[in-house]
Design a protein around this motif. Structure first.
Motif, short mmCIF file in Angstrom:
data_model
loop_
_atom_site.label_atom_id
_atom_site.label_comp_id
_atom_site.label_asym_id
_atom_site.label_seq_id
_atom_site.Cartn_x
_atom_site.Cartn_y
_atom_site.Cartn_z
N SER A 7 14.50 20.97 4.99
CA SER A 7 13.93 20.86 3.48
C SER A 7 13.11 19.24 3.55
N LYS A 8 12.96 18.64 4.17
CA LYS A 8 13.34 17.15 3.89
C LYS A 8 12.55 16.80 2.28
N ASP A 9 10.76 17.47 2.23
CA ASP A 9 10.50 17.14 0.84
C ASP A 9 11.58 17.53 0.16
N THR A 10 11.80 19.00 -0.13
CA THR A 10 13.32 18.96 -1.15
C THR A 10 14.13 17.90 -1.45
N GLU A 15 14.95 12.23 -3.74
CA GLU A 15 15.12 11.08 -4.42
C GLU A 15 14.01 10.16 -5.46
N LYS A 16 12.75 10.59 -5.68
CA LYS A 16 12.05 10.42 -6.27
C LYS A 16 12.11 10.56 -7.88
N ASN A 17 12.84 11.56 -7.63
CA ASN A 17 13.41 12.14 -9.44
C ASN A 17 14.51 11.07 -9.57
N GLN A 18 16.09 11.03 -9.17
CA GLN A 18 16.45 9.57 -9.08
C GLN A 18 15.82 8.53 -9.04
#
Length: 131
Positions: A7-10, A15-18
């Motif tokens: 689940s690389k999308d997760t 990472e984007k949220n961080q």
């Protein structure tokens, strides 16, 4: 053990949220190019590898240093896209070299679009998706 193996999308979303929480810049999505797309200038010819709303990832036989401003002409094997861009006066525009590095026998460059409005960039992006 990699909990994100399937689940690389997760992992990318996390990472984007961080980055958002840390108020770091999140890169705009980049899109690959499936056919020939070039940016031609007086000092170099750049083969486009990918593009985003703000610029291009390219490769060239010539080294161009960072912060160089260059006027380029976009050429493609897709005549319909080239006509659309010509009608909107978007075949010629300015770019700024953001970074350069050696890659095999050539040089990869990160190019930022300069001097276009957000509407012009949107139209250019829309057209380039058809290439």
């Amino acid at each position: 053990y990699d909990p994100f193996l399937n689940s690389k999308d997760t992992l990318i979303r996390a990472e984007k949220n961080q980055y958002i929480q840390l108020e770091k810049c999140v890169r705009k999505p980049r899109y690959g190019v499936s056919s020939s797309l070039f940016l031609i200038s007086d000092i170099a010819a750049f083969k486009v590898l990918d593009f985003s709303e703000d610029g291009f990832g390219t490769i060239s036989d010539d080294f161009v240093s960072s912060n160089t401003l260059v006027q380029v002409i976009l050429t493609t094997t897709n005549d319909q896209v080239e006509r659309k861009l010509k009608n909107m006066l978007l075949l010629k525009f300015n770019i700024q070299v953001k970074w350069s590095r050696r890659s095999g026998a050539g040089y990869k460059h990160g190019l930022k679009i300069s001097g276009l409005t957000s509407e012009q960039k949107d139209f250019l992006l829309h057209c380039l998706h058809a290439v």
